[in-house]
Design an enzyme around this catalytic site. Sequence first.
Site, PDB file in Angstrom:
ATOM      1  N   ARG A 122       0.823  -1.234   0.000  1.00 39.18           N
ATOM      2  CA  ARG A 122       0.000   0.000   0.000  1.00 39.18           C
ATOM      3  C   ARG A 122       0.843   1.264   0.000  1.00 39.18           C
ATOM      4  O   ARG A 122       0.408   2.323   0.429  1.00 39.18           O
ATOM      5  CB  ARG A 122      -0.969   0.028   1.183  1.00 39.18           C
ATOM      6  N   LYS A 144       3.505  11.674 -10.937  1.00 40.49           N
ATOM      7  CA  LYS A 144       2.694  10.821 -11.820  1.00 40.49           C
ATOM      8  C   LYS A 144       3.454   9.518 -12.045  1.00 40.49           C
ATOM      9  O   LYS A 144       4.604   9.545 -12.484  1.00 40.49           O
ATOM     10  CB  LYS A 144       2.436  11.504 -13.161  1.00 40.49           C
ATOM     11  N   GLU A 186      10.655  19.017 -24.115  1.00 40.20           N
ATOM     12  CA  GLU A 186       9.940  19.314 -22.864  1.00 40.20           C
ATOM     13  C   GLU A 186      10.496  20.582 -22.210  1.00 40.20           C
ATOM     14  O   GLU A 186       9.772  21.299 -21.531  1.00 40.20           O
ATOM     15  CB  GLU A 186      10.035  18.132 -21.882  1.00 40.20           C
ATOM     16  N   LYS A 228       7.917  23.441 -13.041  1.00 43.63           N
ATOM     17  CA  LYS A 228       7.040  22.289 -12.794  1.00 43.63           C
ATOM     18  C   LYS A 228       6.678  22.215 -11.309  1.00 43.63           C
ATOM     19  O   LYS A 228       5.516  21.965 -10.959  1.00 43.63           O
ATOM     20  CB  LYS A 228       7.703  20.986 -13.256  1.00 43.63           C
ATOM     21  N   GLU A 238      -3.904  17.631 -10.905  1.00 47.34           N
ATOM     22  CA  GLU A 238      -4.388  18.083 -12.218  1.00 47.34           C
ATOM     23  C   GLU A 238      -5.893  18.319 -12.254  1.00 47.34           C
ATOM     24  O   GLU A 238      -6.607  17.811 -13.110  1.00 47.34           O
ATOM     25  CB  GLU A 238      -3.958  17.099 -13.326  1.00 47.34           C
ATOM     26  N   ARG A 242      -2.392  22.289 -13.797  1.00 42.79           N
ATOM     27  CA  ARG A 242      -1.342  21.337 -14.169  1.00 42.79           C
ATOM     28  C   ARG A 242      -1.477  20.893 -15.620  1.00 42.79           C
ATOM     29  O   ARG A 242      -0.503  20.500 -16.254  1.00 42.79           O
ATOM     30  CB  ARG A 242      -1.358  20.131 -13.211  1.00 42.79           C
ATOM     31  N   ASN A 246       0.670  19.960 -20.380  1.00 48.14           N
ATOM     32  CA  ASN A 246       0.364  19.135 -21.553  1.00 48.14           C
ATOM     33  C   ASN A 246       0.392  19.932 -22.848  1.00 48.14           C
ATOM     34  O   ASN A 246      -0.084  19.449 -23.884  1.00 48.14           O
ATOM     35  CB  ASN A 246      -1.005  18.468 -21.379  1.00 48.14           C
ATOM     36  N   HIS A 249       0.798  18.217 -26.173  1.00 41.04           N
ATOM     37  CA  HIS A 249       0.651  16.772 -25.969  1.00 41.04           C
ATOM     38  C   HIS A 249      -0.560  16.160 -26.658  1.00 41.04           C
ATOM     39  O   HIS A 249      -0.555  14.970 -26.957  1.00 41.04           O
ATOM     40  CB  HIS A 249       0.630  16.442 -24.473  1.00 41.04           C
ATOM     41  N   HIS A 253       0.265  13.003 -28.770  1.00 37.16           N
ATOM     42  CA  HIS A 253      -0.242  11.652 -28.528  1.00 37.16           C
ATOM     43  C   HIS A 253      -0.861  11.064 -29.792  1.00 37.16           C
ATOM     44  O   HIS A 253      -0.717   9.868 -30.062  1.00 37.16           O
ATOM     45  CB  HIS A 253      -1.249  11.655 -27.368  1.00 37.16           C
ATOM     46  N   HIS A 267       8.868  10.649 -28.035  1.00 40.46           N
ATOM     47  CA  HIS A 267       7.848  11.452 -27.348  1.00 40.46           C
ATOM     48  C   HIS A 267       8.193  12.945 -27.368  1.00 40.46           C
ATOM     49  O   HIS A 267       7.364  13.787 -27.735  1.00 40.46           O
ATOM     50  CB  HIS A 267       7.676  10.956 -25.910  1.00 40.46           C
TER      51      HIS A 267
HETATM   52  N1  GLY Z   1       4.023  15.403 -17.589  1.00 43.01           N
HETATM   53  C1  GLY Z   1       2.934  16.197 -17.215  1.00 43.01           C
HETATM   54  C2  GLY Z   1       2.671  16.227 -15.752  1.00 43.01           C
HETATM   55  O1  GLY Z   1       3.479  15.741 -14.971  1.00 43.01           O
HETATM   56  O2  GLY Z   1       1.657  16.732 -15.341  1.00 43.01           O
END
Ligand code: GLY
Length: 371
Positions: A122, A144, A186, A228, A238, A242, A246, A249, A253, A267
């Site tokens: 957990r 993430k 990025e 960031k 998000e 946040r 993107n 993106h 994608h 990417h």
């Molecule tokens: N890569 C986008 C984020 O971490 O929100």
Amino acid sequence: MTEIVHVPLGNRAYDVHIGPDLLARSGTLIAPLLRRPRVAVITDENVAALHLDALRDGLARAGITMEALALPPGEATKSWPHLTRSVEWLLAQKIERKDMVIALGGGVIGDLAGFAAAILRRGVRFVQLPTSLLAQVDSSVGGKTGINAPQGKNLIGAFHQPSLVLADTAVLGTLAPRDFLAGYGEVVKYGLLGDYAFFEWLEANAPRAAAGDMAARITAVTRSVQMKADIVARDETEEGERALLNLGHTFCHALEAATGYSDRLLHGEGVAIGCALAFELSARLGLCPQEDPSRLRAHLRQMNMKTDLSDIKGDLPDADALISLMAQDKKVADGKLTFILARGIGQAFITREVPHDALHRLLSEALANRR
Ligand code: GLY
């Protein structure tokens, strides 16, 4: 020459160290977080060959021992079978709730090992040791974690913040130029989305960073991570802001799906092309100055990066098919696509109101330019 960016998330707060000697200093920096002097490292075979001995030595300097699991390199590793293997290996290593997992690698390893740590018992703590530029400026920071599903990328995962991030900028010297530049996609995104002065700095200094200048590399990584960290601190899960991260993106994608997630398009290359398309669309919609997309493209070209759809080799599907691929993006809500557009360089915003016709025309013309 180490910079430290703090990610202020209450009892989940942590520091990101950025500098050229962090593998060597890893033991000293990680030791205060440990209950016992032993860690489990998840990495990939390529990174292990280049950097695992340096990590072992760095940890040993502080009396920490390590066991390591080296997985196959590549995006296919972000999958259930390798997650199962990782979790079962961590259990076999008797990693307990208070122990520490270390992710040594690029975005694939960071996401997979972070997710394994999130679900093991957990939740156990983990340290990110990102070895690609993309992982240093983006995926290792912000919590993430996850794996891919047959239905799409990153569809299975959890928010699980690392306890520490060590971005060793000397490691970037082992990257192939193409991988460095993909990660740069990025970096430029941060200037475009929220910091005009950083974009100007990149126009003047990014070629030096790409050529190996360490001070320029540290500045580029630090400013990206700072931006960031600021965004993640305000919107960890998000709910809103946040999503600015993107930028580029949604296009990316679709292009990655259209090219089969292969090395036809990395990417970060897709992010750069996606940013150029987002600025072109913004200009056509009268949202940002007409010269901004050309200025962005000029900078990407100056960096020898892929900039337009014409830079992607091989066939691409038509505009309708690309738009359908965009509609599978996980940012779709109530069937409407979320786009990040801009009022100018450094001024991105989130919108769900993009006219289909404008999008279709933009892609049709970009595809026609390939012929
Ligand atoms: N890569 C986008 C984020 O971490 O929100």
